[in-house]
Design an enzyme around this catalytic site. Structure first.
Site, PDB file in Angstrom:
ATOM      1  N   HIS A 125       0.821  -1.215   0.000  1.00  0.00           N
ATOM      2  CA  HIS A 125       0.000   0.000   0.000  1.00  0.00           C
ATOM      3  C   HIS A 125       0.853   1.262   0.000  1.00  0.00           C
ATOM      4  CE1 HIS A 125      -4.249  -1.385   0.776  1.00  0.00           C
ATOM      5  NE2 HIS A 125      -3.564  -2.507   0.892  1.00  0.00           N
ATOM      6  N   HIS A 213       6.408  -9.210   3.476  1.00  0.00           N
ATOM      7  CA  HIS A 213       5.083  -8.625   3.263  1.00  0.00           C
ATOM      8  C   HIS A 213       4.545  -9.168   1.939  1.00  0.00           C
ATOM      9  CE1 HIS A 213       2.066  -5.494   4.263  1.00  0.00           C
ATOM     10  NE2 HIS A 213       1.857  -5.508   2.956  1.00  0.00           N
ATOM     11  N   HIS A 243      -4.211  -9.998   6.905  1.00  0.00           N
ATOM     12  CA  HIS A 243      -4.870  -9.221   7.950  1.00  0.00           C
ATOM     13  C   HIS A 243      -5.454 -10.069   9.072  1.00  0.00           C
ATOM     14  CE1 HIS A 243      -5.426  -5.017   5.993  1.00  0.00           C
ATOM     15  NE2 HIS A 243      -4.271  -5.561   5.671  1.00  0.00           N
TER      16      HIS A 243
END
EC number: 3.1.-.-
Length: 692
Positions: A125, A213, A243
């Site tokens: 992101h 990640h 998440h």
């Protein structure tokens, strides 16, 4: 929590804070930065030695002034102070921090008084963009409040260099790998393009901790990072991007390391994974003892309740009775609101704030409803349901998500795609949109529409994969020049290729030009990285007791005396360490593990983990640039399985391409009908300039 002893390194672990998520919402706009402030206050109150952040600190790569201010304020309040940082840096940080000026850790800078250093990697992101390839973490690194490590300069040649710390008798090697597109990283590991530098290993002297990640589970055959790709000298892997919070260590028996998936600190999608309790973790590392992990629940998390029902399972409902269906669904939502408010009251009472709060924080409520037609009848009529926005607005003022309380979806039926749809097979009809809408759980993204449209079109110049990614950058990350730069780059590349084709320069036939352009497009879409000829790695101890690295019959010494390189073997995906028999050290000592054992089965051919070319096939390489939707960024999420299914269908449809024809075949084909198009006129004018 008391101060750790002189030989214990205490680390607070967090990831996916997504500061700035939904910040314009009047109810939930401040949730993300408030939780991040709580996380950093926990680090300060528990006297940690460092904070490790595993990606996606910000929700976007261009954070607003408000988000940037809140993060800077929190870091300054929690990380600066008179408490000395007892960590001693043993390695050369300039090999890790790829900057011209700021190449040292911030707590050793004489201009700052850092008591708790923060080490973070960039996620998908808040990744780098623009001409300078800067990300928000670079800005925070320049301020001296964060140490940004794990940057990936070249995605096809990655060198992972650790930061080496020591406190008393405990030594820590901290590795970081920033977010890379999953298919591209999979291919880089497969081709042996990832190199790890490891410190001198003596009887488990170093605790090797790594931050990644990436997708943890496979949405497609190559859209994730398998744990088997990581080297087996690691002791623990902190897995960002996912998440769902798993509050315990999961042991990998094949690689013999533990995996911790901390999950996000704020719910960015209304799905089952986000409904789990959220934690941060404190890890105590001490030489000679098993690592101790303590999960700490987050208190500022907004209560989230989710429930899934199928109207077929409610016997008294009839498909045509819309009022009865709405009444039943209202009762379900009312019950969920009562349960959420009771949970919030209990949470506030435990914190001693029950009497101080004038109004309870509004909960997040999500009711997923399957309104498919009953399967036990021959009637094809689906249950009649109310407009989801109108239904949700009944609860405005009582819930935090007053516009999307309910989510209607239908069970997916087998998809049969027609070769021709609409005009020339390139348009999407209303029925197609309705099908995509129902398959995505009632929430349709621009990315899904673009992907479906490109699958139906036969582009003769631009690669669909790259165009899809450019559209995503334009929509999701507000990169206004993404499409223009992509088209200019592709046209420049393909004109350069065509200008060297003598047959193309001689012909004026439009059909023959089109055939040659398609060949160029296919060649431009697949740019495989050539595998290295010899990835075999050997270690040996030299006269000074330090490790050296030998590859392809050459001896290569690293710049730092404490670090030696380790290559990921192209054949077996593990790090082979063969040492001289005269000085053969003992293997890594067995630690007493409290982790939950999870049996990992051997990967079958269908998972495409093996690097055999016949298993991976050319189609996977051709589609390595497919971008998978990040379900965790959707404001109101669909199921990850639904989103990935639509993309997987598109992937399967796209891979059925014809083999590239030879130029002779193209010449024969061009002798038929001839028609010129604006595209060939543009290419003709560009080639005319090349001829001049």
């Amino acid at each position: 929590m008391d101060y750790p002893d002189p030989d214990t390194i205490r680390i607070l672990i967090t990831t996916d804070n997504h500061v700035g998520y939904n910040e314009n919402d009047p109810i939930t706009g401040d949730d993300s930065w408030k939780t991040f402030h709580e996380v950093m206050m926990l680090a300060k109150n528990n006297n940690v030695d460092m904070v490790v952040q595993s990606g996606d600190l910000f929700h976007v790569n261009k954070p607003s002034k408000k988000s940037l201010y809140q993060v800077l304020k929190t870091l300054r309040l929690c990380c600066m102070g008179d408490k000395p940082c007892e960590l001693e840096l043993l390695s050369d940080p300039s090999q890790v921090f790829h900057y011209d000026e700021f190449t040292n850790v911030n707590y050793e800078d004489p201009n700052f008084n850092i008591s708790i250093p923060v080490f973070g990697i960039s996620g998908n992101h808040d990744d780098a963009s623009g001409d300078s390839l800067l990300c928000p973490m670079d800005i925070l690194h320049a301020t001296g409040l964060i140490n940004h490590f794990g940057k990936v300069i070249e995605s096809d040649k990655i060198k992972v260099v650790p930061l080496l710390f020591q406190k008393g008798s405990t030594k820590l090697a901290l590795y970081g790998l920033a977010a890379v597109r999953d298919e591209r990283l999979f291919r880089t590991f497969k081709d042996g393009g990832v190199t790890f530098e490891v410190p001198t290993m003596r009887e488990g002297e170093w605790f090797n901790l790594m931050c990644v990640h990436q997708n943890h589970t496979g949405h497609t055959n190559t859209a994730f990072l398998p744990e088997q790709f990581l080297p087996d000298f690691l002791d623990m892997v902190i897995w960002g991007h996912e998440h769902e919070c798993i509050p315990n260590l999961v042991h990998n028996p094949i690689k013999n390391f533990d995996v911790l998936q901390p999950g996000s600190s704020v719910a960015t999608s209304l799905c089952e994974a986000e409904a789990q309790p959220k934690y941060v973790f404190i890890l105590d590392i001490k030489y000679g003892e098993a690592p101790k992990m303590t999960p700490i629940p987050l208190e500022t998390i907004r209560t989230f309740k989710m429930k899934s029902i199928s109207l077929q399972d409610v016997p008294h409902l009839r498909p045509h009775d819309k009022d009865a269906t709405s009444k039943y669904l209202i009762e379900q939502v009312e019950e969920m609101i009562r349960d959420a408010n009771e949970e919030t009251k209990q949470k506030l009472a435990d914190d001693g704030e029950g009497d101080m709060v004038a109004e309870l924080p509004k909960p997040l409520i999500r009711l997923r409803v399957d309104y498919s037609a009953p399967s036990n009848t021959q009637s094809p009529i689906d249950y009649q349901v109310e407009n989801p926005r109108r239904f949700s607005n009944r609860f405005v003022g009582r819930v935090a998500n007053g516009n999307n309380v309910v989510q209607f979806y239908k069970k997916r039926s087998p998809v049969t795609r027609s070769k021709k749809s609409g005009i020339n097979g390139t348009s999407i009809s209303d029925r197609d949109v309705e099908k995509l809408f129902s398959e995505s759980g009632g929430e349709l993204e621009v990315q899904t529409l673009v992907n479906d449209l490109l699958n139906k079109m036969q582009l003769s110049l631009l690669p669909e994969v790259g165009l899809n990614e450019a559209v995503k950058k334009f929509v999701d990350k507000d990169e206004k020049t993404a499409l223009k730069e992509f088209i200019s780059h592709e046209i420049s590349n393909e004109v350069g290729i065509l200008s060297t084709n003598e047959e193309f320069l001689r012909t004026d036939d439009a059909e023959e030009m089109k055939a040659l352009i398609k060949q160029v497009k296919r060649a431009n879409s697949v740019r495989p990285t050539p595998p290295k000829e010899n990835d075999e790695t050997n270690f040996a101890f030299n006269g000074n007791g330090l490790d050296s690295f030998r590859s392809s019959n050459r001896e290569v010494r690293t710049g730092s005396p404490d670090i030696t390189q380790s290559h990921v073997d192209n054949e077996s995906r593990i790090t082979h360490i063969s040492q001289a028999e005269s000085s053969k050290p003992t293997s890594k000592p067995k630690r007493v593990r409290t982790a939950t054992k999870k049996k990992i089965p051997a990967f079958s051919d269908s998972t495409v983990i093996s690097d055999a070319e016949n298993e991976l096939g050319d189609n996977n390489d051709a589609q390595d640039d497919v971008d998978i939707d990040e379900n965790d960024i959707i404001m109101v999420s669909t199921d990850e399985e639904d989103a990935s299914y639509g993309l997987l269908n598109g992937r399967k449809t796209k891979t059925k391409t014809r083999p590239a024809a030879s130029t002779k075949t193209a010449s024969r084909r061009g002798k038929g009908r001839a028609s010129r198009t604006p595209k060939t006129d543009i290419l003709g004018s560009l080639l005319a300039k090349k001829r001049k």
